[in-house]
Design a protein around this motif. Structure first.
Motif: not given
Length: 432
Positions: A260-263, A353-354, A377-381
């Motif tokens: 829910n936080e990512v959404l 995702l922070l 996104p995965p590597d950038t994160l």
């Protein structure tokens, strides 16, 4: 036997911002001079197209001259307007240049870009094609598809059974029959009975999924309760439906607490699109953008992959390797001396995702960079997570296990432009 010489700290890490102990604070700022702007860094030659400077950096370089704060603010406003104009020009082309768009967005959208970000994110997540002429067709197709998903996955068993029975009736009988909303008892077969334990029973499946539905309901109600937007009943219902449909379409993942936080940032951005037609269809658009975003991090949410080469433990190991590669001194203090391993603090950073580490608006700014970066996104994160460690390295190097865990689980306020700048210096270094 010769002792192995420790790896030298990169020259760019020697800035006073992160390489020396903080002086005694002269103000009430609890972090002293740690977050003051660094000295200008001389970048090494890069193999990619360098991004434009952020407007904060440009304004900062101007502050030495001029006639005071008022002129500095005016210059900042002018630069923001210029950058937003560049965004709008790039987004208005018949065929969008994703390279240009990523270059503009890699350090975030300037303040005042609420009308730019919804379209930008849809393009960066691949929801819209680069050819503008195809947008109406794609939007109609995707929104119609989501409507079908809602019909299929959000109806309760009684409604589903009624529709099945209605589809079996001859057309003439269907037009003349009086619908009571319930099936006559004699027509309810064993597999359709609410107490049936049959594997094909709609009711049995419905009750098995009820625990997930209850978790979704609880999490949706806890989503940013301090923000009126997320307290609105209609918006909570949209979040709930998106998460239910996603869990039904992805049985290998289902719903993982915290999704829910990512959404939330996605729905907030798309729902606040100034275009009324897009805002009205934000639920459908958000569903597909959410599914695309989560697909890049899917393995981190699969419990059965935790100990595999693609699960969350492997991702945490990559963060450890990245830190060791760029700052072996800090890595050694963290993981050899104080035993502060990434699973103690970075599990939440990565899986959410922070979204829990920064304020909502700052998180959205960081997501601009995460979604825009060509490395994905995965590597950038991971690079941003490593940059978060580097930015507080002075405090970490003098901290023990308890102090460092507390610091990283409650990450301090920081300058987001500095954070993204350091993450940018780590480009191309995430282990595969």
């Amino acid at each position: 036997m010769m002792r192995k010489k420790p790896k030298a700290v990169p020259e760019w890490l020697n800035s006073p911002l992160w390489s020396t102990l903080p002086p005694a604070p002269a103000t009430a700022d609890p972090f002293g001079a740690e977050f003051s702007p660094p000295r200008p860094l001389t970048p090494k030659p890069l193999s990619f197209v360098p991004p434009p400077p952020s407007y904060e950096q440009a304004v900062g370089s101007y502050a030495g001259g001029g006639e005071g704060r008022g002129e500095e603010d005016a210059t900042g406003a002018a630069l923001r307007a210029h950058l937003l104009a560049d965004f709008k020009t790039a987004l208005s082309k018949k065929v969008i240049s994703m390279g240009e768009l990523r270059r503009l967005a890699c350090l975030g959208v300037p303040d005042g870009g609420a009308d730019v970000r919804p379209l930008l994110w849809k393009l960066l997540l691949g929801y819209l094609p680069t050819e503008r002429a195809l947008w109406p067709y794609e939007l109609e197709k995707k929104r119609s598809q989501y409507s079908a998903y809602r019909d299929e996955f959000l109806l309760n068993p009684s409604e589903k059974i009624r529709r099945i029975e209605d589809s079996k009736l001859p057309r003439k009988k269907e037009l003349n029959v009086v619908r009571s909303g319930l099936l006559p008892r004699s027509q309810v077969i064993n597999e359709e009975h609410p107490l049936s334990f049959g594997k094909s029973s709609l009711w049995n499946k419905y009750f098995q999924e009820s625990e997930i539905l209850e978790q979704i309901d609880r999490d949706v109600k806890r989503t940013h309760p301090d923000m009126p937007f997320f307290s609105a009943k209609s918006n909570q219902e949209s979040l709930r439906r998106i998460l239910i449909v996603f869990s039904r379409l992805n049985p290998s993942v289902l719903y993982v607490q915290g999704m829910n936080e990512v959404l939330a940032p996605l729905f907030y951005v798309l729902k606040n699109d100034p275009d009324a037609s897009n805002s009205a269809s934000a639920e459908a658009d958000t569903f597909f953008c959410f599914a695309e975003l989560v697909s890049g991090f899917k393995n981190n949410y699969c419990k059965h992959l935790d100990n595999s080469q693609v699960g969350i433990r492997s991702t945490l190991s990559k963060l450890s390797q990245l830190l060791k590669k760029h700052d072996e001194e800090l890595w050694r203090h963290m993981e050899v001396i104080t035993k502060v391993y990434p699973q103690y603090y970075a599990f939440r950073w990565i899986t959410l995702l922070l979204t829990m580490e920064f304020s909502f608006n700052v998180c959205i700014h960081i997501w601009d960079a995460i979604l825009a970066d060509p490395e994905g996104p995965p590597d950038t994160l991971l690079r941003i997570c490593c940059a978060m460690l580097i930015l507080v390295r002075k405090r970490l190097l003098v901290g023990d296990f308890t102090a460092n865990i507390q610091l990283l689980q409650h990450y301090p306020l920081t300058n987001v432009d500095h954070l993204l700048h350091i993450a940018n210096r780590l480009r191309g270094t995430v282990a595969s």
